[in-house]
Write an enzyme that holds these catalytic residues in place. Structure first.
Site, mmCIF file in Angstrom:
data_model
loop_
_atom_site.group_PDB
_atom_site.id
_atom_site.type_symbol
_atom_site.label_atom_id
_atom_site.label_comp_id
_atom_site.label_asym_id
_atom_site.label_seq_id
_atom_site.Cartn_x
_atom_site.Cartn_y
_atom_site.Cartn_z
ATOM 1 C CB SER A 95 -0.921 0.005 1.218
ATOM 2 O OG SER A 95 -1.780 -1.106 1.213
ATOM 3 C CG ASP A 96 3.501 2.261 3.286
ATOM 4 O OD1 ASP A 96 2.466 2.910 3.499
ATOM 5 O OD2 ASP A 96 4.175 1.746 4.187
ATOM 6 C CB ILE A 97 5.293 0.108 -2.732
ATOM 7 C CG1 ILE A 97 6.279 -0.357 -1.657
ATOM 8 C CG2 ILE A 97 5.964 0.144 -4.104
ATOM 9 C CD1 ILE A 97 7.460 0.553 -1.456
#
Length: 325
Positions: A95-97
């Site tokens: 999700s961060d990436i």
């Protein structure tokens, strides 16, 4: 940023900056005079990108956002894991990436638009939004059918056979993308007649009869070692692959040839070299270049303040003494 002089330094940096990226909680920079609304009049050219867990609006906007929470809330964990086991998160902070990659796309688009309008703008990026957008085919399957998908482990929601199969000494991935590949697979497995079985003749048929077909293939692949299947299936034109650990990944000749493993000299390390993951971007006229190794924390602070802001060594020392940097 809590120090008045520190806030001034940031504003001095913005005079020559194109983009500001921040990932404070919603409203977190306002008390420092560094929100978009507080900066946009003095820096109308600025592309200001805010990355938060849930975005600047909505009932969850004030919540802190973390990758694990967003993987659960955004649906991907309901799709990941063994059918009979518990939901499983993706092994890296996806999700961060993905949100970071979407932010980069948005920033580039805003810069391109600024070339036309001459104006900057505010980009509002949310981890949850990016995670939901990343549901792709499974998300659309649900929206079209309103049927909740089950976890399929290593199987594909729309293609069969397209999953992991056991071998005598491990596993092999078989990814059959069309009927001709399936016919070649059946021939390799020693049962060419299976390709003519009405239950398996087309992919829609194979989807309906997934369990029977997968069991048939499993009973065959387990008879031979992984390397046998990798060689035999590739020779037959059937897409297949191993399940590599990270050692095998970075020793793979394809990875090496594509320069996905690089080495750089680093003056702060005892042996002088650091191994890094290379860039996946390959451009013909302006290829990626690796000029500087990863910096240690604060390594370039003085250089930036001196060359970009124009502070003297005395000014920098005073700012550091005051706690502004």
């Amino acid at each position: 940023i809590a120090h008045k002089k520190g806030q001034k330094i940031i504003k001095d940096l913005l005079k020559g900056a194109d983009v500001l990226v921040e990932n404070f909680k919603v409203g977190g920079l306002e008390r420092y005079g560094l929100s978009y609304d507080q900066l946009k009049h003095d820096f109308p050219h600025l592309i200001y990108c805010s990355i938060t867990g849930f975005g600047q609006t909505g009932p969850y906007a004030s919540r802190p956002g973390y990758d694990y929470l967003v993987q659960g809330m955004g649906g991907i964990m309901s799709l990941t894991g063994d059918p009979d086991g518990e939901p499983v998160k993706v092994g890296v902070g996806i999700s961060d990436i993905v949100c970071g990659m979407n932010a980069m796309i948005a920033i580039l688009a805003a810069l391109h638009e600024r070339n036309i309008s001459g104006k900057g703008q505010w980009i509002d990026m949310a981890l949850l939004d990016s995670q939901v957008a990343w549901l792709v085919n499974e998300g659309m399957n649900y929206l079209l059918s309103e049927t909740l998908p089950a976890r399929l482990g290593n199987a594909h929601a729309n293609i069969v056979p397209y999953q992991l199969f056991p071998t005598q000494d491990g596993h092999v991935i078989i990814a059959v993308g069309n009927d001709s590949q399936f016919r070649r697979l059946c021939k390799v497995l020693g049962s060419p007649q299976v390709a003519d079985d009405p239950r398996f003749l087309t992919n829609p048929n194979r989807l309906k009869n997934r369990a029977e077909l997968v069991e048939f293939i499993r009973l065959e692949t387990i008879k031979k070692v992984t390397q046998y299947w990798l060689i035999t299936l590739e020779d037959a034109g059937v897409p297949c692959g191993p399940v590599n650990n990270l050692k095998q990944v970075f020793e793979d000749p394809q990875i090496i040839e594509r320069e996905m493993l690089i080495k750089m000299t680093h003056g702060r390390l005892e042996d002088g070299d650091v191994k890094l993951i290379g860039s996946p971007i390959k451009m013909s006229r302006t290829p990626v270049s690796y000029r500087l190794p990863p910096p240690v924390l604060g390594e370039h602070t003085d250089e930036i303040l001196r060359e970009v802001v124009g502070l003297s060594d005395t000014d920098i020392a005073a700012a550091r003494e005051e706690g502004a940097i």
